[in-house]
Design a protein around this motif. Sequence first.
Motif, PDB file in Angstrom:
ATOM      1  N   LYS A   1      -0.093   5.258  -0.429  1.00  0.00           N
ATOM      2  CA  LYS A   1      -1.052   5.608   0.619  1.00  0.00           C
ATOM      3  C   LYS A   1      -2.216   4.629   0.613  1.00  0.00           C
ATOM      4  O   LYS A   1      -3.032   4.622   1.504  1.00  0.00           O
ATOM      5  CB  LYS A   1      -1.583   7.040   0.418  1.00  0.00           C
ATOM      6  CG  LYS A   1      -0.508   8.101   0.515  1.00  0.00           C
ATOM      7  CD  LYS A   1       0.000   8.210   1.918  1.00  0.00           C
ATOM      8  CE  LYS A   1       1.053   9.285   2.056  1.00  0.00           C
ATOM      9  NZ  LYS A   1       1.643   9.303   3.382  1.00  0.00           N
ATOM     10  N   GLU A   2      -2.279   3.835  -0.441  1.00  0.00           N
ATOM     11  CA  GLU A   2      -3.334   2.842  -0.577  1.00  0.00           C
ATOM     12  C   GLU A   2      -2.747   1.470  -0.236  1.00  0.00           C
ATOM     13  O   GLU A   2      -1.730   1.090  -0.780  1.00  0.00           O
ATOM     14  CB  GLU A   2      -3.852   2.823  -2.006  1.00  0.00           C
ATOM     15  CG  GLU A   2      -4.374   4.157  -2.479  1.00  0.00           C
ATOM     16  CD  GLU A   2      -4.453   4.247  -3.998  1.00  0.00           C
ATOM     17  OE1 GLU A   2      -3.877   3.375  -4.683  1.00  0.00           O
ATOM     18  OE2 GLU A   2      -5.072   5.194  -4.481  1.00  0.00           O
ATOM     19  N   ILE A   3      -3.400   0.773   0.647  1.00  0.00           N
ATOM     20  CA  ILE A   3      -2.953  -0.565   1.032  1.00  0.00           C
ATOM     21  C   ILE A   3      -3.895  -1.573   0.384  1.00  0.00           C
ATOM     22  O   ILE A   3      -5.103  -1.359   0.330  1.00  0.00           O
ATOM     23  CB  ILE A   3      -3.002  -0.752   2.563  1.00  0.00           C
ATOM     24  CG1 ILE A   3      -2.185   0.322   3.290  1.00  0.00           C
ATOM     25  CG2 ILE A   3      -2.522  -2.155   2.946  1.00  0.00           C
ATOM     26  CD1 ILE A   3      -2.423   0.338   4.794  1.00  0.00           C
ATOM     27  N   PHE A   4      -3.331  -2.668  -0.082  1.00  0.00           N
ATOM     28  CA  PHE A   4      -4.151  -3.766  -0.581  1.00  0.00           C
ATOM     29  C   PHE A   4      -3.902  -4.971   0.309  1.00  0.00           C
ATOM     30  O   PHE A   4      -2.760  -5.391   0.501  1.00  0.00           O
ATOM     31  CB  PHE A   4      -3.816  -4.101  -2.041  1.00  0.00           C
ATOM     32  CG  PHE A   4      -4.745  -5.130  -2.612  1.00  0.00           C
ATOM     33  CD1 PHE A   4      -6.046  -4.800  -2.960  1.00  0.00           C
ATOM     34  CD2 PHE A   4      -4.337  -6.438  -2.771  1.00  0.00           C
ATOM     35  CE1 PHE A   4      -6.922  -5.757  -3.463  1.00  0.00           C
ATOM     36  CE2 PHE A   4      -5.204  -7.402  -3.273  1.00  0.00           C
ATOM     37  CZ  PHE A   4      -6.500  -7.056  -3.626  1.00  0.00           C
ATOM     38  N   LEU A   5      -4.959  -5.494   0.890  1.00  0.00           N
ATOM     39  CA  LEU A   5      -4.873  -6.703   1.714  1.00  0.00           C
ATOM     40  C   LEU A   5      -4.987  -7.889   0.768  1.00  0.00           C
ATOM     41  O   LEU A   5      -6.061  -8.208   0.282  1.00  0.00           O
ATOM     42  CB  LEU A   5      -5.987  -6.721   2.759  1.00  0.00           C
ATOM     43  CG  LEU A   5      -6.069  -7.939   3.671  1.00  0.00           C
ATOM     44  CD1 LEU A   5      -4.760  -8.165   4.425  1.00  0.00           C
ATOM     45  CD2 LEU A   5      -7.227  -7.796   4.639  1.00  0.00           C
ATOM     46  N   GLU A   6      -3.844  -8.490   0.470  1.00  0.00           N
ATOM     47  CA  GLU A   6      -3.804  -9.598  -0.488  1.00  0.00           C
ATOM     48  C   GLU A   6      -4.483 -10.836   0.057  1.00  0.00           C
ATOM     49  O   GLU A   6      -5.221 -11.516  -0.652  1.00  0.00           O
ATOM     50  CB  GLU A   6      -2.356  -9.933  -0.838  1.00  0.00           C
ATOM     51  CG  GLU A   6      -1.612  -8.819  -1.541  1.00  0.00           C
ATOM     52  CD  GLU A   6      -0.151  -9.165  -1.756  1.00  0.00           C
ATOM     53  OE1 GLU A   6       0.190 -10.362  -1.890  1.00  0.00           O
ATOM     54  OE2 GLU A   6       0.663  -8.230  -1.796  1.00  0.00           O
ATOM     55  N   SER A   7      -4.203 -11.152   1.307  1.00  0.00           N
ATOM     56  CA  SER A   7      -4.828 -12.317   1.940  1.00  0.00           C
ATOM     57  C   SER A   7      -4.667 -12.238   3.441  1.00  0.00           C
ATOM     58  O   SER A   7      -3.709 -11.650   3.945  1.00  0.00           O
ATOM     59  CB  SER A   7      -4.245 -13.626   1.396  1.00  0.00           C
ATOM     60  OG  SER A   7      -2.866 -13.691   1.641  1.00  0.00           O
ATOM     61  N   ILE A   8      -5.619 -12.835   4.115  1.00  0.00           N
ATOM     62  CA  ILE A   8      -5.560 -12.949   5.569  1.00  0.00           C
ATOM     63  C   ILE A   8      -6.292 -14.231   5.939  1.00  0.00           C
ATOM     64  O   ILE A   8      -7.453 -14.430   5.559  1.00  0.00           O
ATOM     65  CB  ILE A   8      -6.150 -11.704   6.273  1.00  0.00           C
ATOM     66  CG1 ILE A   8      -6.000 -11.808   7.788  1.00  0.00           C
ATOM     67  CG2 ILE A   8      -7.582 -11.457   5.847  1.00  0.00           C
ATOM     68  CD1 ILE A   8      -6.269 -10.491   8.520  1.00  0.00           C
TER      69      ILE A   8
END
Length: 153
Positions: free
Chosen positions: A74-81
């Motif tokens: 349920k937890e998202i981690f934005l690694e890179s953008i």
Amino acid sequence: MKDTDIERVKEIANLTWKNTYQSFIPLDIQEKTLKEAHSEETMMNRFEKSMMLVAEEDEKITGYAFFSNGATNKEIFLESIYVHPSYQEKGIGKDLYLSGIERYENPTSISLTVYKGNKNITFYDKEGFNVINESKGDFCGHPVTFIKMTKKL
């Protein structure tokens, strides 16, 4: 993202890193980091364990984002953008970010870590992220401050 997109993603990473981090991360450390982060082994591992999206305009990749799940799914981690400098300020980063969130089922939060000094931190502020903590660390032999941010969804 497809494996045939890797070279264009590397190009965008190289351009955006230099543009974003040149004032506080030495070029040799940037190059070392990018080489490791986009090696064939690392990218294949990401294909298995991460969600990787690209943005395109006229069939040309203009940006990319990598996402992964936290412990509860349920937890998202934005690694890179990253968005190519010529295409920034056009909503591409926001579209990538929102598209990534939409692909998860009922997520509760999204988090990321950003380097203090990154001028693009204002993007995360505008999107409603809050600073959780700051920690000093070593980035390939270079001292940096990491900022952890999160947003409830």
